[in-house]
Design an enzyme around this catalytic site. Structure first.
Site, mmCIF file in Angstrom:
data_model
loop_
_atom_site.group_PDB
_atom_site.id
_atom_site.type_symbol
_atom_site.label_atom_id
_atom_site.label_comp_id
_atom_site.label_asym_id
_atom_site.label_seq_id
_atom_site.Cartn_x
_atom_site.Cartn_y
_atom_site.Cartn_z
ATOM 1 N N ASP A 56 4.944 -3.362 6.809
ATOM 2 C CA ASP A 56 5.483 -2.846 5.551
ATOM 3 C C ASP A 56 5.757 -4.023 4.616
ATOM 4 O OD1 ASP A 56 6.988 -1.771 3.462
ATOM 5 O OD2 ASP A 56 8.181 -0.482 4.767
ATOM 6 N N SER A 104 11.967 5.845 2.239
ATOM 7 C CA SER A 104 12.331 4.601 1.583
ATOM 8 C C SER A 104 13.807 4.630 1.190
ATOM 9 C CB SER A 104 11.399 4.356 0.393
ATOM 10 O OG SER A 104 11.473 3.018 -0.041
ATOM 11 N N HIS A 143 3.883 0.490 3.392
ATOM 12 C CA HIS A 143 5.098 1.142 2.916
ATOM 13 C C HIS A 143 4.768 2.575 2.526
ATOM 14 C CE1 HIS A 143 9.201 1.377 1.557
ATOM 15 N NE2 HIS A 143 8.780 1.967 0.459
#
Length: 318
Positions: free
Chosen positions: A262, A135, A290
């Site tokens: 996502d 991320s 995600h």
């Protein structure tokens, strides 16, 4: 290694994002080091130790993440089973203690990535590291690799970004709508608490009223993140900190895994082959959410992400 495929019993990006929080294993006991940063601040780095000649993976965490995040725990177990060493650096303020300096961390913090990798490279007796980020950490790492070009190979064998928000404007605005606001409020709760503590230590650092009134990441970044780190505002920050414009400049083997479902990153803004260098491998599976990547039968496990990383660095970076 086969591309990720979500189990039939866990449909949709939201469920695939949230389920890992319910099934994550207990963390391994890791050794913690406190490092002094170039500006006199500190970061904490958690280590899974091993033989000095064992492969060494460094994993940069996501927004408000830590060594206790589910992907960090699963990666630690995978490295232990494979006989690898693992370093888990915490961005400033993410290890459970407020950092000493006014600044915090941000999505394009490639300067922070650089000195951490250089210190680990020295500790590895000059042997290149395997470097991955999840991320926010993936975005910062891929941006770093693009900025460094061919010189990145002096420090790393390659880089991998898992669910990196490569276009921060697209991600930030996407998180302000619908169910995604649940994630935004989760982030804002901890971001505001830490920011309030920072403001008590450094009065006048930013506008406290605007910070508390922020109801989305754009407003928070405009009030706090941008002024703390030298950006003109949220728009300037999101533009300059995004990794996507740097993907064409990456000159080491790179992997970018971004599921098309996502909830943090709209698929319409994902990079294509024309947006990246020939050394960047794009994987955009239909499932995964995600940083979900739940695999196998109910209730599933979290092995796919760490196994994808190990496979990439073992077989796809030479």
């Amino acid at each position: 290694m086969k591309p990720y495929q979500a189990p039939a019993w866990l449909p949709g990006g939201q469920a695939q994002t949230l389920w890992p929080l319910l099934i994550k294993p207990q963390p391994l006991k890791l050794r913690r080091e406190r490092w002094t940063a170039p500006d006199g601040d500190f970061i904490d780095v958690d280590h899974l130790d091993g033989p000095p000649d064992a492969p060494w993976l460094v994993l940069f965490h996501g927004l408000e993440g830590s060594a206790r995040s589910h992907y960090a725990i699963s990666t630690a177990y995978a490295c232990q089973a494979a006989g690898w060493r693992l370093a888990l650096p915490h961005f400033r303020g993410c290890s459970g203690e407020l950092n000493r300096r006014p600044r915090a961390y941000h999505s394009g913090d490639s300067a922070e990535i650089d000195w951490i990798l250089r210190r680990l490279h020295t500790a590895n007796h000059g042997r290149p590291l395997h470097a991955a980020g999840v991320s926010l950490g993936g975005n910062a790492l891929l941006k770093w690799a693009g900025e460094r070009g061919s010189t990145a190979a002096e420090l790393v064998t390659g880089v991998a970004g898992m669910c990196a928000p490569l276009d921060l404007a697209a991600c930030g605005h996407h998180l302000a709508h619908g169910f995604n606001r649940v994630y935004t409020q989760h982030f804002l709760k901890t971001l505001k608490a830490v920011s309030a503590a920072r403001l008590r230590r450094f009065p006048g650092l930013f506008d406290e009223i605007r910070m508390h009134q922020a109801s989305n990441l754009y407003q928070f970044d405009d009030a706090v993140t941008a002024p703390l780190h030298g950006f003109a505002g949220a728009d300037d920050y999101w533009q300059r900190a995004s990794a996507k414009p740097w993907l064409k400049s990456i000159a080491v083997p790179a992997l970018a895994v971004n599921p098309t479902n996502d909830p943090f990153f709209p698929a319409s803004h994902l990079p294509g082959a024309a947006d990246v260098s020939p050394l960047v491998k794009l994987e955009q599976p239909a499932g995964g959410g995600h940083v979900g990547f739940v695999s196998d039968g109910f209730p599933g496990n979290l092995d796919w992400l760490p196994q994808r990383l190990l496979h990439f660095f073992l077989f796809e970076t030479t």
